[in-house]
Write a protein that holds these residues in place. Sequence first.
Motif, short mmCIF file in Angstrom:
data_model
loop_
_atom_site.label_atom_id
_atom_site.label_comp_id
_atom_site.label_asym_id
_atom_site.label_seq_id
_atom_site.Cartn_x
_atom_site.Cartn_y
_atom_site.Cartn_z
N PRO A 100 41.82 113.83 -22.40
CA PRO A 100 40.62 113.00 -22.66
C PRO A 100 39.77 113.48 -23.83
N MET A 101 39.86 114.76 -24.22
CA MET A 101 39.07 115.31 -25.33
C MET A 101 37.59 114.95 -25.19
N GLU A 102 37.02 115.27 -24.02
CA GLU A 102 35.60 114.99 -23.77
C GLU A 102 34.72 115.89 -24.63
N THR A 103 33.71 115.29 -25.26
CA THR A 103 32.86 116.05 -26.17
C THR A 103 31.75 116.80 -25.44
N GLY A 104 31.42 116.36 -24.22
CA GLY A 104 30.27 116.94 -23.53
C GLY A 104 28.99 116.18 -23.84
N ALA A 140 32.20 118.94 -21.29
CA ALA A 140 33.18 119.02 -22.38
C ALA A 140 34.52 119.47 -21.83
N TYR A 171 38.34 119.74 -23.70
CA TYR A 171 39.18 119.43 -24.86
C TYR A 171 40.19 120.54 -25.07
N GLU A 226 36.48 119.45 -30.05
CA GLU A 226 36.40 118.14 -29.41
C GLU A 226 36.39 116.97 -30.39
N LEU A 251 38.65 116.06 -32.31
CA LEU A 251 39.92 115.36 -32.39
C LEU A 251 39.91 114.19 -31.41
N SER A 252 40.57 113.11 -31.79
CA SER A 252 40.53 111.89 -30.99
C SER A 252 41.17 112.09 -29.62
N VAL A 253 40.86 111.17 -28.71
CA VAL A 253 41.48 111.14 -27.39
C VAL A 253 43.01 111.09 -27.56
N ASN A 254 43.72 111.79 -26.69
CA ASN A 254 45.18 111.93 -26.82
C ASN A 254 45.54 112.38 -28.24
N PRO A 255 45.12 113.60 -28.58
CA PRO A 255 45.19 114.03 -29.98
C PRO A 255 46.62 114.17 -30.50
N ARG A 260 44.15 112.89 -36.03
CA ARG A 260 43.21 111.77 -35.93
C ARG A 260 41.93 112.35 -35.38
N LYS A 303 37.45 112.07 -34.54
CA LYS A 303 36.32 111.21 -34.20
C LYS A 303 35.21 111.46 -35.22
#
Lengths: 108, 156
Positions: free
Chosen positions: A27-31, A44, A46, A66, A68-72, B121, B123
């Motif tokens: 999920p690469m959650e940023t917090g 967070a 990631y 974090e 990096l996009s979701v599903n990096p 990629r 954000k």
Amino acid sequence: MKTLIKIKPKTYAAGDIVKIDFMAMHPMETGMRKDKDTGALIPANYIDEVKFMFNDTLITKMVIWESLSVNPLMSISFKVPGAGTLKVIAKDNKGQSVESTTPITPKG
Amino acid sequence: MERRSFLKSFGAVAACAVALPHVASAAEEKKSGGPNEMNFETAVAAITGGKALTPSAKVKMEAPEIAENGAVVPVKVTVDSPMSGKDYVKAIHVLASKNGNVRCANIYLTPANGEAFFGTRIKLGGTQDVVAIAEMSDGTFLIAKQNVKVTIGGCG
């Protein structure tokens, strides 16, 4: 954590430079994101470290955050020295870790 | 003019690098908790240790000029290098200059890579420069950047 390793192009010879694509379902959650129902911050979570090894020798180490996009997706080049095994170890900030391998089989 | 102000700002970065190493380590400790925060100057200082950054055509960055969706912005960095045992790229650092935490990825390469390349990629919270810093084996730092206009931010 599901992962995917792709070698591009599919056929290659020893000495060729190929691209290794590594993708992890994460999920690469940023917090900084809030839960839509409760309004509480989602902690967070990631991937923070990825290691690429060939026959147990480190080729590339990545320290990531974090942003990096979701599903990096992480893509690097690799000069194929010969046949062997490529291993990718990914670890997230909560200590969850996954090891994936793929055979390197040069032709010709 | 742009180049001048660019060099000036990095001169300032070099100046705070000596004074602020503890800030970098403090931010590092925060990593396991809530959102990380690090501004561009601090992140650059942590990477270069105060050394000069040289804008270079050897560092090629591919990123879209306009990104409709800030949540998925493809970035590719290639550094022109023989990647031999004596002359290679030690690391590629990718930074998003205006994200809350500007650091995206530090990629530590070896001559086994054959080519200094990193693709991913990222954000982006809004319109900003995406910056690539290449750390060469001779200890120099090369930099390239590209402005990406973001129509819908990716941090929400």
